[in-house]
Scaffold this motif. Sequence first.
Motif, PDB file in Angstrom:
ATOM      1  N   ASN A   1      85.660  50.688  43.807  1.00 51.28           N
ATOM      2  CA  ASN A   1      85.935  49.342  43.488  1.00 51.28           C
ATOM      3  C   ASN A   1      87.367  49.095  43.117  1.00 51.28           C
ATOM      4  O   ASN A   1      88.155  48.206  43.623  1.00 51.28           O
ATOM      5  N   LEU A   2      88.125  50.303  42.588  1.00 54.01           N
ATOM      6  CA  LEU A   2      89.658  50.271  42.511  1.00 54.01           C
ATOM      7  C   LEU A   2      90.578  50.190  43.765  1.00 54.01           C
ATOM      8  O   LEU A   2      91.419  49.568  43.690  1.00 54.01           O
ATOM      9  N   MET A   3      89.962  50.989  44.508  1.00 55.84           N
ATOM     10  CA  MET A   3      90.646  51.114  45.760  1.00 55.84           C
ATOM     11  C   MET A   3      90.567  49.856  46.756  1.00 55.84           C
ATOM     12  O   MET A   3      91.589  49.404  47.108  1.00 55.84           O
ATOM     13  N   THR A   4      89.268  49.232  46.319  1.00 62.13           N
ATOM     14  CA  THR A   4      89.291  47.684  47.011  1.00 62.13           C
ATOM     15  C   THR A   4      90.059  46.741  46.398  1.00 62.13           C
ATOM     16  O   THR A   4      90.790  46.082  47.203  1.00 62.13           O
ATOM     17  N   GLU A   5      90.143  46.836  44.969  1.00 60.86           N
ATOM     18  CA  GLU A   5      91.099  45.858  44.319  1.00 60.86           C
ATOM     19  C   GLU A   5      92.640  46.164  44.828  1.00 60.86           C
ATOM     20  O   GLU A   5      93.268  45.174  44.680  1.00 60.86           O
ATOM     21  N   LEU A   6      92.854  47.351  45.050  1.00 64.06           N
ATOM     22  CA  LEU A   6      94.173  47.695  45.270  1.00 64.06           C
ATOM     23  C   LEU A   6      94.516  47.727  46.666  1.00 64.06           C
ATOM     24  O   LEU A   6      95.306  48.284  47.310  1.00 64.06           O
ATOM     25  N   GLY A   7      93.670  47.067  47.545  1.00 64.00           N
ATOM     26  CA  GLY A   7      94.028  46.911  49.090  1.00 64.00           C
ATOM     27  C   GLY A   7      93.760  47.757  49.807  1.00 64.00           C
ATOM     28  O   GLY A   7      94.442  47.870  51.036  1.00 64.00           O
TER      29      GLY A   7
ATOM     30  N   PHE B   1     102.410  56.311  30.043  1.00 69.12           N
ATOM     31  CA  PHE B   1     103.825  56.305  30.434  1.00 69.12           C
ATOM     32  C   PHE B   1     104.030  56.053  32.024  1.00 69.12           C
ATOM     33  O   PHE B   1     103.679  57.319  32.471  1.00 69.12           O
ATOM     34  N   MET B   2     104.802  55.254  32.319  1.00 72.83           N
ATOM     35  CA  MET B   2     104.893  55.179  33.700  1.00 72.83           C
ATOM     36  C   MET B   2     106.406  54.926  33.874  1.00 72.83           C
ATOM     37  O   MET B   2     107.069  53.950  33.293  1.00 72.83           O
ATOM     38  N   ASP B   3     107.032  55.623  34.857  1.00 74.87           N
ATOM     39  CA  ASP B   3     108.270  55.301  35.240  1.00 74.87           C
ATOM     40  C   ASP B   3     108.182  54.984  36.721  1.00 74.87           C
ATOM     41  O   ASP B   3     107.792  55.562  37.635  1.00 74.87           O
ATOM     42  N   GLU B   4     108.625  53.676  37.018  1.00 76.95           N
ATOM     43  CA  GLU B   4     108.451  53.212  38.233  1.00 76.95           C
ATOM     44  C   GLU B   4     107.042  53.204  38.952  1.00 76.95           C
ATOM     45  O   GLU B   4     106.956  53.582  40.129  1.00 76.95           O
ATOM     46  N   GLY B   5     106.293  53.078  38.124  1.00 76.96           N
ATOM     47  CA  GLY B   5     104.832  53.213  38.200  1.00 76.96           C
ATOM     48  C   GLY B   5     104.330  52.161  39.733  1.00 76.96           C
ATOM     49  O   GLY B   5     103.339  52.668  40.416  1.00 76.96           O
ATOM     50  N   THR B   6     105.105  51.254  40.013  1.00 75.95           N
ATOM     51  CA  THR B   6     104.852  50.329  41.301  1.00 75.95           C
ATOM     52  C   THR B   6     105.634  50.643  42.135  1.00 75.95           C
ATOM     53  O   THR B   6     105.688  49.882  43.281  1.00 75.95           O
ATOM     54  N   ASN B   7     106.813  51.652  42.237  1.00 73.68           N
ATOM     55  CA  ASN B   7     107.695  51.795  43.108  1.00 73.68           C
ATOM     56  C   ASN B   7     106.901  52.152  44.430  1.00 73.68           C
ATOM     57  O   ASN B   7     105.911  52.993  44.650  1.00 73.68           O
ATOM     58  N   GLY B   8     107.608  51.331  45.532  1.00 71.63           N
ATOM     59  CA  GLY B   8     107.305  51.548  47.030  1.00 71.63           C
ATOM     60  C   GLY B   8     105.986  50.708  47.133  1.00 71.63           C
ATOM     61  O   GLY B   8     105.509  50.723  48.531  1.00 71.63           O
ATOM     62  N   LEU B   9     105.680  49.608  46.131  1.00 68.14           N
ATOM     63  CA  LEU B   9     104.441  48.738  46.725  1.00 68.14           C
ATOM     64  C   LEU B   9     104.990  47.463  47.082  1.00 68.14           C
ATOM     65  O   LEU B   9     106.043  47.114  46.484  1.00 68.14           O
ATOM     66  N   ASP B  10     104.506  46.623  47.928  1.00 70.26           N
ATOM     67  CA  ASP B  10     104.788  45.508  48.179  1.00 70.26           C
ATOM     68  C   ASP B  10     104.674  44.501  47.288  1.00 70.26           C
ATOM     69  O   ASP B  10     103.677  44.751  46.121  1.00 70.26           O
ATOM     70  N   PHE B  11     104.899  43.361  47.201  1.00 67.30           N
ATOM     71  CA  PHE B  11     104.788  42.361  46.009  1.00 67.30           C
ATOM     72  C   PHE B  11     103.218  42.190  45.634  1.00 67.30           C
ATOM     73  O   PHE B  11     102.938  42.272  44.570  1.00 67.30           O
ATOM     74  N   GLU B  12     102.444  42.020  46.744  1.00 63.80           N
ATOM     75  CA  GLU B  12     100.959  41.827  46.432  1.00 63.80           C
ATOM     76  C   GLU B  12     100.230  42.997  45.931  1.00 63.80           C
ATOM     77  O   GLU B  12      99.545  42.855  44.919  1.00 63.80           O
ATOM     78  N   ASN B  13     100.342  44.085  46.277  1.00 64.81           N
ATOM     79  CA  ASN B  13     100.054  45.474  45.726  1.00 64.81           C
ATOM     80  C   ASN B  13     100.428  45.639  44.471  1.00 64.81           C
ATOM     81  O   ASN B  13      99.774  46.125  43.595  1.00 64.81           O
ATOM     82  N   GLU B  14     101.795  45.333  44.166  1.00 59.49           N
ATOM     83  CA  GLU B  14     102.322  45.494  42.678  1.00 59.49           C
ATOM     84  C   GLU B  14     101.536  44.686  41.806  1.00 59.49           C
ATOM     85  O   GLU B  14     101.167  44.949  40.795  1.00 59.49           O
ATOM     86  N   GLU B  15     101.370  43.501  42.107  1.00 61.59           N
ATOM     87  CA  GLU B  15     100.755  42.306  41.583  1.00 61.59           C
ATOM     88  C   GLU B  15      99.175  42.899  41.095  1.00 61.59           C
ATOM     89  O   GLU B  15      98.675  42.841  39.865  1.00 61.59           O
ATOM     90  N   ASN B  16      98.513  43.478  42.079  1.00 60.74           N
ATOM     91  CA  ASN B  16      97.258  43.984  41.963  1.00 60.74           C
ATOM     92  C   ASN B  16      97.154  45.000  41.042  1.00 60.74           C
ATOM     93  O   ASN B  16      96.391  45.258  40.253  1.00 60.74           O
ATOM     94  N   ALA B  17      98.341  46.077  41.140  1.00 65.34           N
ATOM     95  CA  ALA B  17      98.218  47.273  40.309  1.00 65.34           C
ATOM     96  C   ALA B  17      98.482  46.912  38.978  1.00 65.34           C
ATOM     97  O   ALA B  17      97.810  47.632  38.062  1.00 65.34           O
ATOM     98  N   GLN B  18      99.338  45.845  38.510  1.00 73.07           N
ATOM     99  CA  GLN B  18      99.499  45.437  37.372  1.00 73.07           C
ATOM    100  C   GLN B  18      98.296  45.036  36.601  1.00 73.07           C
ATOM    101  O   GLN B  18      97.921  45.101  35.523  1.00 73.07           O
ATOM    102  N   GLN B  19      97.326  44.277  37.592  1.00 76.41           N
ATOM    103  CA  GLN B  19      96.117  43.471  36.935  1.00 76.41           C
ATOM    104  C   GLN B  19      95.272  44.760  36.515  1.00 76.41           C
ATOM    105  O   GLN B  19      94.517  44.755  35.813  1.00 76.41           O
ATOM    106  N   VAL B  20      95.002  45.671  37.641  1.00 77.36           N
ATOM    107  CA  VAL B  20      94.172  46.901  37.259  1.00 77.36           C
ATOM    108  C   VAL B  20      94.533  47.863  36.106  1.00 77.36           C
ATOM    109  O   VAL B  20      93.877  48.213  35.329  1.00 77.36           O
ATOM    110  N   LEU B  21      95.915  47.904  35.965  1.00 74.44           N
ATOM    111  CA  LEU B  21      96.404  48.619  34.833  1.00 74.44           C
ATOM    112  C   LEU B  21      96.279  47.682  33.371  1.00 74.44           C
ATOM    113  O   LEU B  21      95.944  48.473  32.346  1.00 74.44           O
ATOM    114  N   LYS B  22      96.198  46.593  33.349  1.00 75.60           N
ATOM    115  CA  LYS B  22      95.948  45.785  32.271  1.00 75.60           C
ATOM    116  C   LYS B  22      94.631  45.907  31.754  1.00 75.60           C
ATOM    117  O   LYS B  22      94.307  46.156  30.660  1.00 75.60           O
TER     118      LYS B  22
END
Length: 86
Positions: free
Chosen positions: A19-25, A65-86
Motif C-alpha cells: 500500500n505504501l509503495m502504491t501511495e509513493l508511486g 530524524f531525517m536529513d534531506e529525507g525527500t532528496n532526489g524526489l520530484d515534486f509529486e513524489n515529495e508531496e506523497n512522501a510528506q503525506q505518508v510521513l504525516k
Amino acid sequence: ITYPSNERVTKSKKSQIINLMTELGFRQEIIDNLKTKNYCSKLSGGEKQRVAIIAAVIAQPNVLFMDEGTNGLDFENEENAQQVLK
C-alpha cells in the motif's frame, strides 16, 4: 524494506508495504518483484529514497530524524512522501 528487523514479514505487513509503495508511486513491476534477490540494485536513486521512507514508516519509531529525507524526489513524489510521513 523491513531491514534491520529479522522477523518474518506477515501478510499484514506485506500488505502495508505494498500500500505504501502504491501511495509513493512505485511501478507495479517493482512491487511484483519484491522477493527477487537484489531487487534494490535495479532501483533509481529516488526509488531507493522512497524505500527508505517506507522502512521508516513501518518501523513506527517514536521519533524520526531525517536529513534531506525527500532528496532526489520530484515534486509529486515529495508531496506523497510528506503525506505518508504525516
